[in-house]
Design an enzyme around this catalytic site. Structure first.
Site, short mmCIF file in Angstrom:
data_model
loop_
_atom_site.label_atom_id
_atom_site.label_comp_id
_atom_site.label_asym_id
_atom_site.label_seq_id
_atom_site.Cartn_x
_atom_site.Cartn_y
_atom_site.Cartn_z
N GLU A 41 0.84 -1.20 0.00
CA GLU A 41 0.00 0.00 0.00
C GLU A 41 0.88 1.26 0.00
O GLU A 41 0.64 2.17 0.79
CB GLU A 41 -0.97 -0.02 1.18
CG GLU A 41 -1.98 -1.16 1.05
CD GLU A 41 -2.77 -1.45 2.32
OE1 GLU A 41 -2.55 -0.78 3.34
OE2 GLU A 41 -3.61 -2.37 2.28
N GLU B 22 -6.29 -7.10 -2.19
CA GLU B 22 -7.06 -7.26 -0.95
C GLU B 22 -8.48 -6.83 -1.27
O GLU B 22 -8.72 -5.66 -1.53
CB GLU B 22 -6.51 -6.37 0.17
CG GLU B 22 -5.14 -6.76 0.65
CD GLU B 22 -4.61 -5.83 1.73
OE1 GLU B 22 -5.40 -5.21 2.44
OE2 GLU B 22 -3.38 -5.73 1.84
#
Ligand SMILES: *[C@@H]1O[C@H](CO)[C@@H](O)[C@H](O)[C@H]1NC(C)=O
Ligand SMILES: *[C@@H]1O[C@H](CO)[C@@H](O)[C@H](O)[C@H]1NC(C)=O
Length: 996
Positions: free
Chosen positions: A189, A283
């Site tokens: 991320e 995700e």
């Protein structure tokens, strides 16, 4: 070397980029050709693979003997992949001292994945977020004088030991070396931050660290949402582009769906941002974390339940996603202080496979239907998603229904949902679909189709069922199989729905089972058209082309399983659609793990929670014996080859110890407030400078615990002064959400802050009952809840200090006071190598190691009821008891510790629970919500002595006790998983040198 190049001036950074470009064959596909990709999907040895994956964190289940259990359950869900993080904070608690042994070793996890036939996506960070303390950064990073997750060499050098060590371990487990790892995600991320974010030089440097460690499989990224960072160049020099999606958000009103949260434009975004790489969602929200004071995980599981999964996941399938990781696939536990401040001990996440490893949630069953369908539909992987800008009303003419199409060479897929996806009422519709026989308006046999509220479905056209063309189906496909000349197609629908199928060359249908009146037939387009109403009474139709169609309702479909996705002996691949699509379909109940057929014998491995009628559809025609969980089982085989048997569930005979009868020992766990207490071995707060870049010091000496190497659990501070009479003490402490503190003047209790989920720090002023001329010691106990994450690159969020931020004592200068501090014994030179750097905090009993089995408790005072007796005033007590467990083998019986949820939630008590030395719970009575703490088999010894210790900190004048503490057994499952489970390492107490 590369790092030194980065170190130099900016102009040199350009040289670095060129160097990478020159060697880019090693950065993109890597120097291997086993795992490749094109715009549609990855391929393993040339076979297309839809990577259908569930997130699992081995470090959140410190019982390696159970890893194969959960991986088999992931596989049984129809998945072929698992994505896992590695938590750096647990492996390099002391800078330069990397260790991945015992429960932290990854090799047994890789072995289990191979055995289960699960491909792995490795996500070792170094930054992982993951709702763990510091986002996975070890506490010593708080002392780096630079922002984190940047190209700055101070940061990069700090990561080098970890990345090279973990990279080497993962490299050995790559598919190129016969292991299960097929993809690696560096960083995590990396999607926001301070300039120079987004920094390709940094991102490349992290990749290069992993290449240097021997990683050759493709890299994949995960942007926290689709920004498209770095992917304007396409392969081979850039990795596969992936992003996350948490459309339901976190902890909103639990009963409502958010509006405008369905990402209908992500397919288009993918085409703009990374059209040359497979569409990848690294995700996809599969539950939610839950904060202190939150709703509890059963509620997040329900909110992100089957309706959510149908509407939101099918939206992703409508974009042709072929790398799809559900976060979390398997729940876990934030044992041993590993969690971040906003999370409590359970990390169940509401995942399809629960923290207790059960598969009873409907989330599991619904996902199984979806995964099995996509794994049974090879055409899906290469089907081209169509622009869905005008999805509303397309194909149906009904503006209340949105349809998105995927066109394949022959097979087309249509994903339907309500235009307003939050709609709760049913919509009737007809749909006109393009087929090889022209456009057909369905249903053809009268009536209409219906889409119930918050539903989404696949319709297919020209779908290949092992050589038979399914012209169309509005019923959803679970799976199909080809056995010799026979084919079996299993479809399902919602209760009461009308569905229609067209089967080319089906000839005359023959109803083998079910109600004649709930089904209609006709012949059109050279096909048998079959219309039926979905009910819980199944219908089996045999067609003259050798196709058996099973028409089920969704809830019955939950009981069907398909097994044997294990290695294909020819290709060595874990997924081989051809072999998979010729293995039997099994109707059973709770769980089917595996089936093997040898010499007319069927070996079935499954778990049962009740007596269950089983059917094996597609067995060899002349089965001689059936072995269920190693027991010969009576069976019948009908003329269609279906094997039928009954598996009898026998309830186990066992009882759990009553914790009010095991007898407890108790120790005063706050000797620090006693007058003659000796703190000479404590760490002196002697640093007048802090490298902490998050907050400047407000005190002459740093009182930040991280500056002294204390990063886990409780912190204690002491200082002494000679009173001029009646001082007031002003104090500012910080511990993170829901933390608390208590203050004593010598043995006199001064006051507490008992915690609030919104209070990360707290200011308090106390009038001290101090008398002129007397000398006093102030003792401050602080619960620290873990470090903040570092989601923004370049920031220092994880360094947000813990401990005392500021103080003043009336009539004194700050510098008149000198402080001592302790956390866990040894700080970063932690003592318990078995349970890792974070398992213990600074409580006296923890420093002595009394939470470990074998502690010298016989000399402690007796306590009949232990923590259920509790304290009559503020303070800390430490209780211990031992008892034997004798749990029958052949069953999976999760055992949890249950704190009775007494009605008096105003009583402020905090407990920590240790099972055989592993801290498996932090209970905060006045905050909650967790009262039940599952502890895995392997940490519990199910066939021997167990040591249970509980610390109890009463923060208020009236003291407090645990109303009731019980051992509770979870769902009892008759299990085929081999038992006994290998025990996790349980090192014993030894007198600790230098303990204070
Ligand atoms: C790294 O950070 C340190 C501390 O802020 C700074 O002194 C140094 O100049 C930085 N190095 C580079 C290459 O930016
Ligand atoms: C969650 O639901 C399960 C199954 O109904 C139940 O056994 C369990 O006790 C529930 N957990 C909590 C914390 O309420």
């Amino acid at each position: 070397m590369i790092l030194r190049i980065i170190l130099a001036a900016l102009s040199v950074a350009c040289i670095f980029v060129q160097q990478v470009a020159a060697s880019n064959t090693s950065l993109g596909g890597g120097s291997q050709d086993i795992v490749t990709w094109d715009k549609h999907s990855i391929m393993v040895r040339g076979q297309r693979v839809m990577f259908f994956s569930g997130e699992f964190h081995p470090f959140r289940l410190p019982a390696p003997g159970l890893w194969l259990d959960v991986l088999q359950k992931v596989k049984a869900m129809g998945f072929n992949g698992v994505s896992f993080y590695v938590n750096w904070a647990l492996l390099e608690g002391k800078e330069g001292d990397f260790s991945a042994e015992g429960v932290f070793a990854l090799e047994p996890f890789f072995e289990a994945a191979k055995t289960a036939g699960i491909y792995l996506l490795a996500r070792p960070g170094p930054y992982i977020n993951a709702e763990v303390s510091g986002g996975g950064f070890p506490g010593w990073l708080a002392r780096l004088p630079t922002g984190l997750r940047t190209r700055n060499s101070t940061y990069m050098d700090a990561t080098e030991k970890y990345v090279s060590s973990i990279g080497t371990i993962i490299a050995k487990a790559q598919i190129t070396n016969g292991g299960p790892v097929i993809l690696v995600q560096p960083e995590n991320e990396y999607s926001s931050g301070d300039p120079p974010f987004p920094d390709p030089v940094y991102f490349r440097a992290v990749e290069q660290q992993y290449r240097d460690a021997g990683i050759v499989v493709p890299f994949i990224s995960n942007d926290n949402s689709p920004h498209g960072f770095f992917y304007d160049q396409g392969p081979p020099e850039w990795p596969i582009y992936g992003h996350d999606s948490y459309p339901m958000g976190f902890n909103d009103d639990i009963s409502e769906w958010p509006v405008d949260a369905l990402p209908t434009n992500y397919g288009d975004l993918h085409e703009e941002m990374a059209p040359n790489t497979p569409y990848s969602v690294i995700e996809c929200q599969g539950g939610s974390w839950d904060p202190w004071g939150g709703y509890g995980y059963n509620k997040t599981a329900a909110r992100q339940g089957p309706e959510y999964q149908r509407v939101f996941f099918k939206n992703f399938y409508s974009f042709g996603v072929t790398i799809f990781n559900v976060y979390m696939g398997v729940g876990g536990t934030n044992w041993g202080n590993m969690g971040y401040p906003e999370g409590y001990t359970s990390y169940d996440y509401g995942a399809p496979i629960t923290e207790m490893r059960t598969v009873e949630r409907e989330n599991f069953s619904e996902l199984k239907l979806q995964a099995m369908f996509l794994q049974s539909s090879p055409a899906y992987a290469t089907a081209i998603p169509q622009n869905n800008t005008h999805a509303n009303g397309s194909y149906t003419g009904n503006m209340k229904i949105a349809t998105t199409a995927l066109f394949g060479n022959e097979t087309n897929f249509f994903v339907l949902r309500h235009a307003d996806y939050t709609e709760t009422s049913t919509e009737k519709y007809h749909i006109t679909l393009p087929t090889s026989k022209g456009n057909i308006t369905i249903p053809q046999l009268g009536g209409s189709l219906s889409l119930v509220g918050r539903d989404s479905k696949f319709h297919v056209t020209d779908y290949d069922v092992g050589g038979i063309n399914l012209l169309y189906s509005t019923a959803e496909i679970f799976t199909w199989r080809k056995f010799g000349n026979r084919r079996v197609l299993v479809v399902y629908g919602g209760p009461g729905e009308t569905n229609e199928l067209g089967i080319q060359g089906g000839g005359t249908p023959h109803i083998l089972e079910g109600d004649q009146h709930s089904i209609k037939f006709d012949q059109k387009q050279g096909s048998t058209i079959l219309q039926y109403t979905v009910s819980d009474q199944r219908i089996i139709v045999e067609l003259s082309n050798g196709l058996y169609v099973y028409l089920l309702d969704r809830f019955s479909a939950y009981n069907y399983w398909s097994t044997d996705l294990s290695s294909d002996p020819v290709s060595e691949n874990y997924t081989n659609t051809t072999t998979f699509l010729s293995t039997p379909i099994i109707k059973a109940g709770y769980l089917i793990r595996d089936m093997k057929a040898t010499d007319n014998t069927l070996h079935l491995m499954g778990d049962f929670n009740s007596t269950t009628e089983i059917e094996i559809i597609g067995a060899e025609s002349d089965i001689k014996s059936l072995i269920v969980n190693n027991a010969p089982t009576e069976f019948q085989q009908d003329s269609h080859g279906v094997v039928k048997a009954t598996v009898v569930f026998k309830g186990p005979d066992f009882s759990l110890p009553d914790l009010s009868k095991t007898g407890w020992k108790v120790l005063d766990a706050l000797p620090e407030i006693q007058k003659d207490y000796d703190d000479s071995r404590w760490t002196k707060a002697s640093l007048s400078n802090s490298n902490n870049t998050e907050r400047n010091l407000s005190t002459p000496m740093s009182l930040y615990a991280s500056d002294y190497g204390f990063h886990s659990g409780y912190l204690i501070y002491r200082t002494s002064f000679t009173s001029n009479g009646g001082e007031s003490l002003h104090l500012e402490t910080q511990g993170g959400s829901a933390y608390g503190h208590s203050i004593w003047l010598n043995e006199i209790f001064v006051g507490s802050f008992s915690g609030d989920i919104t209070a990360y720090s707290w200011n308090q002023t106390f009038n001290l009952p101090a008398e002129n001329g007397e000398t006093y010691t102030i003792t401050i106990l602080i619960d620290q809840m873990g470090y903040e994450e570092n989601g923004s690159a370049g920031s220092s969020d994880m360094k947000t200090p813990r401990g005392i931020l500021n103080y003043s004592l009336s009539g004194f200068n700050q510098s008149d006071l000198s402080w001592k501090i302790t956390g866990n014994l040894g700080g970063e030179s932690f003592r318990d190598r078995t349970r890792g750097p974070l398992n213990e905090g600074g409580l006296f009993a923890e420093r002595q190691g009394y939470h470990l089995p074998g502690a010298p408790i016989s000399s402690w005072k007796d306590s009949k009821l232990g923590p259920m007796e509790g304290l009559s005033g503020p303070g800390v007590a430490f209780y211990a008891t031992t008892f034997k467990l004798d749990i029958p083998t052949g069953y999976d019986i999760p055992i949890s510790l249950s704190f009775a949820n007494s009605t008096d939630t105003t009583s402020s008590i905090r407990c920590q629970v240790y099972v055989n030395g592993y801290q498996f719970g932090k209970w905060i009575h006045n905050i909650g919500p967790q009262d039940i703490f599952p502890v895995p088999e392997g940490i519990w010894d199910y066939h021997g002595e167990n040591y249970l210790a509980v610390s109890l900190w009463a923060l208020e004048k009236g003291g407090g006790k645990v109303e009731n503490l019980n051992l509770v057994a979870g769902p009892v499952i008759q299990s085929s998983y081999p038992r006994p489970i290998e025990m996790s390492p349980i090192s014993q107490w030894h007198k600790r040198d230098g303990a204070y």
